[in-house]
Design a protein around this motif. Structure first.
Motif, mmCIF file in Angstrom:
data_model
loop_
_atom_site.group_PDB
_atom_site.id
_atom_site.type_symbol
_atom_site.label_atom_id
_atom_site.label_comp_id
_atom_site.label_asym_id
_atom_site.label_seq_id
_atom_site.Cartn_x
_atom_site.Cartn_y
_atom_site.Cartn_z
ATOM 1 N N TYR A 1 58.235 40.643 39.115
ATOM 2 C CA TYR A 1 57.706 39.480 39.822
ATOM 3 C C TYR A 1 58.631 39.111 40.977
ATOM 4 O O TYR A 1 59.856 39.208 40.861
ATOM 5 N N ASN A 2 58.031 38.641 42.077
ATOM 6 C CA ASN A 2 58.849 38.055 43.127
ATOM 7 C C ASN A 2 58.956 36.547 42.905
ATOM 8 O O ASN A 2 58.520 36.020 41.885
ATOM 9 N N GLY A 3 59.562 35.840 43.863
ATOM 10 C CA GLY A 3 59.795 34.411 43.692
ATOM 11 C C GLY A 3 58.538 33.569 43.689
ATOM 12 O O GLY A 3 58.580 32.376 43.354
ATOM 13 N N LEU A 4 57.393 34.162 44.052
ATOM 14 C CA LEU A 4 56.124 33.442 44.054
ATOM 15 C C LEU A 4 55.267 33.817 42.848
ATOM 16 O O LEU A 4 54.076 33.532 42.820
ATOM 17 N N TYR A 5 55.865 34.490 41.858
ATOM 18 C CA TYR A 5 55.163 34.940 40.654
ATOM 19 C C TYR A 5 54.086 35.967 40.962
ATOM 20 O O TYR A 5 53.087 36.079 40.248
ATOM 21 N N ILE A 6 54.285 36.712 42.016
ATOM 22 C CA ILE A 6 53.366 37.777 42.402
ATOM 23 C C ILE A 6 54.033 39.112 42.104
ATOM 24 O O ILE A 6 55.213 39.307 42.443
ATOM 25 N N PRO A 7 53.330 40.055 41.484
ATOM 26 C CA PRO A 7 53.940 41.351 41.184
ATOM 27 C C PRO A 7 54.407 42.069 42.449
ATOM 28 O O PRO A 7 53.756 42.021 43.493
ATOM 29 N N THR A 8 55.539 42.718 42.334
ATOM 30 C CA THR A 8 56.046 43.560 43.409
ATOM 31 C C THR A 8 56.790 44.728 42.777
ATOM 32 O O THR A 8 56.738 44.909 41.562
ATOM 33 N N VAL B 1 50.218 48.381 55.279
ATOM 34 C CA VAL B 1 49.389 47.935 54.145
ATOM 35 C C VAL B 1 50.075 48.232 52.821
ATOM 36 O O VAL B 1 50.542 49.348 52.580
ATOM 37 N N GLU B 2 50.139 47.220 51.959
ATOM 38 C CA GLU B 2 50.654 47.422 50.608
ATOM 39 C C GLU B 2 49.626 48.153 49.750
ATOM 40 O O GLU B 2 48.422 48.044 49.980
ATOM 41 N N LEU B 3 50.113 48.876 48.759
ATOM 42 C CA LEU B 3 49.234 49.500 47.780
ATOM 43 C C LEU B 3 49.170 48.607 46.551
ATOM 44 O O LEU B 3 50.165 48.425 45.850
ATOM 45 N N ARG B 4 48.003 48.019 46.315
ATOM 46 C CA ARG B 4 47.769 47.157 45.156
ATOM 47 C C ARG B 4 46.713 47.789 44.260
ATOM 48 O O ARG B 4 45.915 48.620 44.688
ATOM 49 N N ASP B 5 46.674 47.351 42.995
ATOM 50 C CA ASP B 5 45.837 48.003 41.996
ATOM 51 C C ASP B 5 44.361 47.669 42.112
ATOM 52 O O ASP B 5 43.501 48.487 41.775
ATOM 53 N N GLY B 6 44.038 46.439 42.543
ATOM 54 C CA GLY B 6 42.655 46.002 42.475
ATOM 55 C C GLY B 6 42.267 45.692 41.032
ATOM 56 O O GLY B 6 43.092 45.752 40.118
ATOM 57 N N PHE C 1 46.117 40.731 37.089
ATOM 58 C CA PHE C 1 46.884 40.016 38.115
ATOM 59 C C PHE C 1 46.045 39.687 39.348
ATOM 60 O O PHE C 1 46.563 39.615 40.468
ATOM 61 N N GLY C 2 44.741 39.518 39.153
ATOM 62 C CA GLY C 2 43.883 39.212 40.290
ATOM 63 C C GLY C 2 43.828 40.323 41.320
ATOM 64 O O GLY C 2 43.523 40.086 42.501
ATOM 65 N N CYS D 1 50.918 46.331 40.763
ATOM 66 C CA CYS D 1 51.588 47.399 41.525
ATOM 67 C C CYS D 1 51.733 48.702 40.750
ATOM 68 O O CYS D 1 52.558 49.549 41.108
ATOM 69 N N LEU D 2 50.956 48.882 39.694
ATOM 70 C CA LEU D 2 51.125 50.077 38.875
ATOM 71 C C LEU D 2 50.756 51.353 39.617
ATOM 72 O O LEU D 2 51.351 52.414 39.388
ATOM 73 N N LYS D 3 49.796 51.278 40.534
ATOM 74 C CA LYS D 3 49.458 52.462 41.341
ATOM 75 C C LYS D 3 50.637 52.867 42.217
ATOM 76 O O LYS D 3 50.938 54.056 42.367
#
Length: 215
Positions: A15-22, A50-55, A59-60, A64-66
């Motif tokens: 998690y980063n400081g905003l509780y968002i996965p990184t 562009v970041e790679l996010r799981d969709g 976690f909405g 970041c598992l991909k």
């Protein structure tokens, strides 16, 4: 020199400081290693990488598992055996492997975390502070830069068109003193904006800057 060769690349979701996965990436060079976490800004421009996010629902969609998988397969295979001090070669090789103009296949979050971890690993392998490794002419430790007043995209109510006003405690003799000065200014500013604009002025945005006042 074998002692400078990358021997392992590991990644995990944090998690980063905003509780968002990184992403957190660790690069090993024999018995030494370096770790870095991918940063994430709140404002995203149309021309940014562009970041790679799981969709999906987890976690909405911002997991970041991909990206973890990309790091521990393709990027790991690419980097094992490379000289960790050859930063430009490492970065260029990762961009070529990605093959897109905006880093979307492997993810900009993956590439920047790996790149930064390589820098830390190189500095640790050479037993140097990072700032001296990055700039051999450096003679002073960098100072922290604090966001105290925010406007623009980050503001609430009527605020400045300038997005961030930051403070650099230049002249501090140590990082400890720099942080003490920064804290002192923050709470002095808190008292000032509260007295002038009222209790709503105590509101801060996600970057921690005061971001509401009435003209």
């Amino acid at each position: 020199m074998n002692e400078l060769k990358i021997t392992d690349v590991k990644a995990r979701e944090v998690y980063n400081g905003l509780y968002i996965p990184t992403l957190e990436v660790t690069i090993e060079v024999g018995n030494e290693k370096g770790t870095s976490v991918a940063p994430m800004g709140q404002s995203i421009g149309s021309d940014e990488a562009v970041e790679l996010r799981d969709g999906g629902e987890r976690f909405g969609g911002v997991g970041c598992l991909k990206a973890v998988e990309k790091i521990e397969t393709e990027l790991k295979e690419l980097l094992i055996g490379m000289d960790v001090t050859q930063q430009r070669k490492i970065d260029h090789a990762m961009c070529e492997l990605d093959g897109t103009p905006n880093k979307s296949r492997l993810g900009a979050n993956a590439l920047v975390a790996v790149s930064a971890a390589a820098t830390v690993a190189a500095a640790n392998t050479l037993h140097m502070p990072i700032y001296r490794y990055v700039n051999g002419n450096a003679r002073i430790i960098p100072v922290p830069m604090m966001d105290y007043v925010s406007g623009g995209h980050y503001s609430y109510g009527a605020s400045s068109e300038i997005q961030e006003f930051s403070f650099l405690p230049i002249g501090a003799d140590s990082l400890v003193e720099a942080m003490e000065l920064s804290r002192k200014l923050y709470f002095t500013l808190l008292d000032m904006v509260t007295e002038k604009f009222g209790s709503l002025a105590q509101s801060v945005n996600t970057s921690g800057g005061f971001s509401y006042y009435n003209n």
